[in-house]
Design a protein around this motif. Structure first.
Motif, PDB file in Angstrom:
ATOM      1  N   LEU A   1       0.821  -1.215   0.000  1.00 12.22           N
ATOM      2  CA  LEU A   1       0.000   0.000   0.000  1.00 12.22           C
ATOM      3  C   LEU A   1       0.851   1.260   0.000  1.00 12.22           C
ATOM      4  O   LEU A   1       0.453   2.288  -0.559  1.00 12.22           O
ATOM      5  CB  LEU A   1      -0.956   0.005   1.190  1.00 12.22           C
ATOM      6  CG  LEU A   1      -2.066  -1.042   1.162  1.00 12.22           C
ATOM      7  CD1 LEU A   1      -2.994  -0.858   2.362  1.00 12.22           C
ATOM      8  CD2 LEU A   1      -2.864  -0.992  -0.123  1.00 12.22           C
TER       9      LEU A   1
ATOM     10  N   ILE B   1      -1.901   6.161   4.800  1.00 16.36           N
ATOM     11  CA  ILE B   1      -2.840   5.049   4.872  1.00 16.36           C
ATOM     12  C   ILE B   1      -3.972   5.492   5.794  1.00 16.36           C
ATOM     13  O   ILE B   1      -3.731   5.852   6.951  1.00 16.36           O
ATOM     14  CB  ILE B   1      -2.185   3.778   5.455  1.00 16.36           C
ATOM     15  CG1 ILE B   1      -0.900   3.403   4.703  1.00 16.36           C
ATOM     16  CG2 ILE B   1      -3.194   2.627   5.515  1.00 16.36           C
ATOM     17  CD1 ILE B   1      -1.064   2.937   3.300  1.00 16.36           C
TER      18      ILE B   1
ATOM     19  N   CYS C   1      -3.533  -2.670   7.071  1.00  9.31           N
ATOM     20  CA  CYS C   1      -3.199  -2.593   5.642  1.00  9.31           C
ATOM     21  C   CYS C   1      -3.749  -3.799   4.885  1.00  9.31           C
ATOM     22  O   CYS C   1      -4.209  -3.669   3.743  1.00  9.31           O
ATOM     23  CB  CYS C   1      -1.688  -2.481   5.455  1.00  9.31           C
ATOM     24  SG  CYS C   1      -1.029  -0.858   5.913  1.00  9.31           S
TER      25      CYS C   1
ATOM     26  N   TYR D   1      -6.358  -3.435   1.902  1.00 11.13           N
ATOM     27  CA  TYR D   1      -6.028  -4.040   0.604  1.00 11.13           C
ATOM     28  C   TYR D   1      -7.198  -4.896   0.108  1.00 11.13           C
ATOM     29  O   TYR D   1      -7.645  -4.765  -1.034  1.00 11.13           O
ATOM     30  CB  TYR D   1      -4.760  -4.884   0.733  1.00 11.13           C
ATOM     31  CG  TYR D   1      -4.392  -5.606  -0.540  1.00 11.13           C
ATOM     32  CD1 TYR D   1      -3.609  -4.987  -1.503  1.00 11.13           C
ATOM     33  CD2 TYR D   1      -4.833  -6.906  -0.773  1.00 11.13           C
ATOM     34  CE1 TYR D   1      -3.273  -5.656  -2.672  1.00 11.13           C
ATOM     35  CE2 TYR D   1      -4.510  -7.568  -1.935  1.00 11.13           C
ATOM     36  CZ  TYR D   1      -3.724  -6.938  -2.891  1.00 11.13           C
ATOM     37  OH  TYR D   1      -3.408  -7.604  -4.053  1.00 11.13           O
TER      38      TYR D   1
END
Length: 147
Positions: A55, A62, A130, A134
């Protein structure tokens, strides 16, 4: 590997000066020193977590979608700088003055805490968040393409 680390694998070096052990310490020693010198960190964990690294290649921050990370991490900055460089150390230290974790673009997570266990929990939380993000974005793209 973190789960294989033993006490004999830890290299203790001073934070504010150089030592003869610098040569066998992590290639990120300069980065770690700058974080310790410029934040309230008492412990740092650096991981090469695959979802966080993935990412980090496409964004400067993020924004978690899972509630736990939203509550505890808020957002996770992505910073630039070469591996082990002063630039990376300064950028991470600046980001970690306000956050418990940051990601070096294309390289990995740096998480801080009062103890190693706390930093480990934060690093694990970043990777979990993450991974969730995703998969969520992948699901969104699949849903958009099918409707």
């Amino acid at each position: 590997m973190l789960d294989e680390l033993g006490e004999k694998d830890i290299v203790k070096v001073p934070i504010f000066e150089h030592s003869s052990l610098d040569l066998i310490a992590s290639s990120e020693l300069k980065v770690h020193r700058l974080i310790y010198q410029n934040t309230s960190a008492m412990a740092i964990i650096h991981t090469h977590s695959p979802f966080a690294v993935t990412l980090s290649l496409t964004r400067d921050e993020i924004i978690p979608v899972d509630s736990e990370a939203q509550y505890f991490l808020h957002s996770i900055p992505v910073v630039r700088g070469g591996i082990g460089t002063e630039e990376l150390g300064k950028n991470l230290a600046k980001a970690l003055q306000k956050r418990r974790a940051a990601i070096a673009r294309g390289h990995g997570v740096f998480a801080i805490g009062k103890m190693l266990e706390e930093a480990f929990v934060v690093a694990s939380m970043v990777e979990h968040s993450c991974k969730v993000l995703y998969h969520y974005e992948l699901w969104e793209k699949t849903r958009e393409n099918n409707f």
